[in-house]
Design a protein around this motif. Structure first.
Motif, short mmCIF file in Angstrom:
data_model
loop_
_atom_site.label_atom_id
_atom_site.label_comp_id
_atom_site.label_asym_id
_atom_site.label_seq_id
_atom_site.Cartn_x
_atom_site.Cartn_y
_atom_site.Cartn_z
N PRO A 56 42.78 76.06 104.26
CA PRO A 56 43.15 76.68 105.67
C PRO A 56 42.64 75.91 106.44
O PRO A 56 41.46 75.04 106.52
N GLU A 111 51.85 76.90 102.29
CA GLU A 111 50.38 77.27 101.85
C GLU A 111 49.13 77.42 102.76
O GLU A 111 48.65 78.12 102.83
N LYS A 143 49.63 80.00 105.08
CA LYS A 143 49.42 81.50 104.53
C LYS A 143 47.98 81.55 104.59
O LYS A 143 47.31 82.79 104.86
N GLU A 144 47.39 80.78 104.24
CA GLU A 144 45.84 80.61 103.91
C GLU A 144 45.17 80.60 105.28
O GLU A 144 44.03 81.45 105.32
N THR A 145 45.68 80.03 106.37
CA THR A 145 45.15 80.05 107.75
C THR A 145 45.26 81.36 108.36
O THR A 145 44.43 82.03 108.97
N ASN A 146 46.51 82.08 108.14
CA ASN A 146 46.84 83.14 108.87
C ASN A 146 46.07 84.31 107.95
O ASN A 146 45.60 85.46 108.79
N ARG A 147 45.80 84.33 106.78
CA ARG A 147 44.76 85.32 106.22
C ARG A 147 43.26 85.16 106.93
O ARG A 147 42.53 86.26 106.98
N ALA A 148 42.85 84.04 107.29
CA ALA A 148 41.64 84.04 107.71
C ALA A 148 41.48 84.16 109.16
O ALA A 148 40.36 84.74 109.89
N ALA A 166 44.04 84.98 113.02
CA ALA A 166 45.44 84.81 113.72
C ALA A 166 45.67 84.24 114.96
O ALA A 166 44.66 83.85 115.57
N ASP A 203 56.90 81.92 111.42
CA ASP A 203 55.89 81.47 112.18
C ASP A 203 56.03 80.21 112.35
O ASP A 203 55.16 79.62 113.20
#
Length: 648
Positions: free
Chosen positions: A57, A82, A85-90, A92, A120
């Motif tokens: 991320p 990937e 996705k990892e960055t958006n989980r942590a 926004a 995105d």
């Protein structure tokens, strides 16, 4: 002009995203990006940080805009998806823009759709063409092009070659004559015609540049004695597949040996720096007894360094005396104190060159240590015997006995020799082929067995001997690839770059610019892969682009046989040919599809100094290579794939 065009495109890309941003780079892009734009320029256009692509991320960057600049590959698309996705989980609020080089692909966009990140992303492309590495060397930096063409059957890189050539001709004028040899060359020819026809009346005009200002790429360079610059007169397209022998040989020019021993990347080498005793003592006093003051110092290698410009294409045997002579000349320039202002100015210029001389003395010493090793000398000896066609069993046994278990680099040396054996002898005898497979299996594992069985075999580089001697002996005679009595210090033939072996690729170019057609019979050309062609790029009565067979031999300048006049074959080829010399020195663009070595570049520069040729050569390629880097581009991907498959 080429560099400025690339910088303009990059600036437009960066400015398309407002505000401050982070630039995430594919590691294969970051190296050559420095040749186009300095960090200061990136900062001027809003870049706050430079990051390498990974799946981790992004974290707290302090900015919202993230720009990805990557090669168009499935692997890169998966990593970007990937990471997003990892960055958006942590966190926004990020805005992502992905720019593919040299163009966006449906496959990459499909990956984004499957991974659920397509919404995105703003996707685009960075249509980067040729990157100028020197005044006469251009590269697309497509490191996997050769593998894709000969092993994977993927011809997507050829579109990039054709588009770059179309843009180059738009800048410098369309070439009157287009020649080529090989299947990829024929495909690029077709793409070039299609692109010209799509442009219609806007297609590059033969012999006329769109922009009157010509930069250093095609301008006068005093040291080479090139009289005049101008539009491209002729383009010669060559497949690497046509001459796979040359990269497997050890380059013996100064620049070639620097590349062989420490690898030149993006116009620079990093030799290991050995500090003086005083430097070691000072470093120990400061950093402690266990510290090591040595390191890898980056040395830029291009024609801006006048010392390197004069040395790079020399046989390495001539480099030491040249450097010694330059140093002594400066030290003993004047014994007296009486000097005119003009003499003082000249002497000051010489003193400025002294650090460069010292730098290249150190570089030459590093190369000399590497080539003085018994293993290196044995390797060159085996290469010479294979090229000569003598001692097949002895050469194969020498390769088999090589210490491939010591290091991976040794493995690639052995693979180069085995490929050279296969290419020159029509394949590797079964007993030696099986012995090599067994040794690699025990030393490196089954992944490398896949490399031997599939990839190198599919590429035609390493095959079993099925009888006969192959085509190389005939080609060797027809193109006079072996030359005796080479003078390394005062060469008279391009064969000096390999100490007696003339690169087949350069002999083909020599034939193409000297003789009608290719200067050899059709039966000889048929021994090489793919079709040969020679056409005129012109337009019809309505001004629309077309091709037609070359009618006027004056278009291709000086016409003579490549073969020496002392041979009957040369006399028969020369009979009835008229010698037509164009007073204008022609600009010939030689395009290597699949890669070119520094030794071949040196040979073409040398060829350009010959009065009977009357040409100035500009070299364009998909990648600057040597035998090791070429094999690595083929092998590494297959090994990684095998390991990933085994892990499933």
């Amino acid at each position: 002009m080429i560099r400025e065009e690339a910088r303009r495109l990059l600036i437009e890309l960066l400015d398309s995203r407002r505000g401050k941003k982070v630039l995430v780079l594919d590691p294969k892009v970051s190296g050559f990006l420095g040749l186009l734009a300095e960090v200061s320029l990136l900062k001027e256009h809003g870049i706050e940080q430079l990051l390498h692509l990974s799946t981790e991320p992004l974290g707290d960057l302090g900015v919202r805009n993230v720009i990805y600049l990557v090669r168009a590959s499935i692997e890169n698309a998966k990593q970007i998806a990937e990471q997003i996705k990892e960055t958006n989980r942590a966190a926004a609020g990020f805005e992502y823009a992905v720019y593919f080089l040299p163009r966006r692909t449906i496959a990459c966009e499909r990956i984004f759709q499957e991974e659920g990140v397509y919404g995105d992303i703003v996707a685009g492309e960075f249509p980067l063409g040729f990157i100028p590495f020197d005044y006469d060397v251009l590269s697309l930096e497509l490191g996997t092009a050769y593998r894709e063409l000969v092993a994977d059957g993927d011809r997507s890189s050829l579109y990039g070659v054709a588009r770059a050539l179309t843009r180059l001709q738009a800048l410098y004028g369309g070439a009157a004559v287009l020649k080529g040899k090989g299947p990829a060359a024929a495909a690029v020819r077709s793409l070039l015609l299609r692109m010209r026809q799509e442009l219609g009346m806007e297609a590059p005009i033969t012999g006329a540049a769109r922009c009157p200002a010509m930069d250093s790429l095609l301008m006068v360079v005093v040291v080479w004695g090139i009289a005049g610059g101008g539009p491209i007169d002729e383009i010669i397209l060559l497949d690497r597949e046509v001459d796979a022998v040359t990269p497997m040989c050890t380059q013996l020019t100064y620049e070639g040996l620097v590349d062989e021993t420490m690898q030149i990347k993006h116009g620079a080498a990093r030799p290991w720096h050995r500090p003086s005793r005083l430097q070691r003592f000072a470093h120990l006093q400061k950093a402690g007894r266990n510290a090591h003051p040595g390191g890898r110092q980056r040395i830029a290698l291009n024609s801006a360094d006048k010392v390197f410009r004069d040395l790079r294409d020399l046989s390495f045997a001539a480099v030491g005396p040249q450097l010694g002579q330059r140093a002594k000349s400066i030290q003993s320039d004047y014994k007296t104190s009486k000097r005119s202002l003009a003499e003082l100015k000249e002497f000051a210029a010489q003193l400025k060159a002294l650090p460069n001389i010292q730098r290249h003395i150190g570089l030459a010493e590093a190369v000399n240590r590497a080539i003085a090793a018994p293993a290196f000398r044995a390797r060159v000896s085996v290469e010479q015997s294979l090229l000569d066609g003598h001692g097949l069993d002895a050469s194969a046994e020498s390769i088999e006995a090589s210490p491939i278990c010591r290091a991976r680099t040794d493995l690639f040396v052995v693979l180069r020799l085995m490929c050279l054996l296969s290419l020159t002898q029509g394949g590797v005898p079964k007993k030696y082929f099986d012995a090599l497979r067994k040794e690699i299996l025990h030393s490196y594992g089954h992944e490398y067995m896949l490399m031997l069985s599939n990839v190198l075999h599919c590429a035609g580089l390493l095959v079993r001997h099925e009888g006969g001697k192959g085509n190389f002996p005939t080609l060797k005679r027809a193109f006079r690839l072996l030359v005796d009595d080479i003078d390394d210090k005062i060469p008279t033939d391009v064969a000096y770059v390999f100490s007696g072996y003339a690169p087949l690729s350069v002999r083909l170019v020599e034939a193409a610019v000297k003789a009608p057609g290719w200067g050899v019979g059709e039966e000889v050309l048929r021994l090489l892969p793919g079709p040969a062609f020679e056409v005129e790029q012109t337009s019809d009565d309505k001004g629309l682009p077309i091709e037609r067979p070359v009618q006027d031999r004056k278009l291709t300048g000086l016409r003579r046989s490549i073969l020496p006049s002392a041979t009957p074959a040369a006399d028969s080829l020369s009979a009835g040919w008229s010698l037509r010399v164009s007073k204008k020195r022609r600009i010939v663009l030689v395009v290597f599809i699949g890669g070119v070595t520094f030794a071949e570049i040196a040979a073409l520069r040398f060829l350009g100094t010959r009065p009977e040729v009357n040409c100035s050569f500009v070299i364009a390629t998909t990648k600057l290579i040597n035998g090791t880097t070429l094999l690595e581009s083929i092998v590494d991907d297959s090994i990684r794939t095998a390991k990933e498959t085994a892990a499933l």
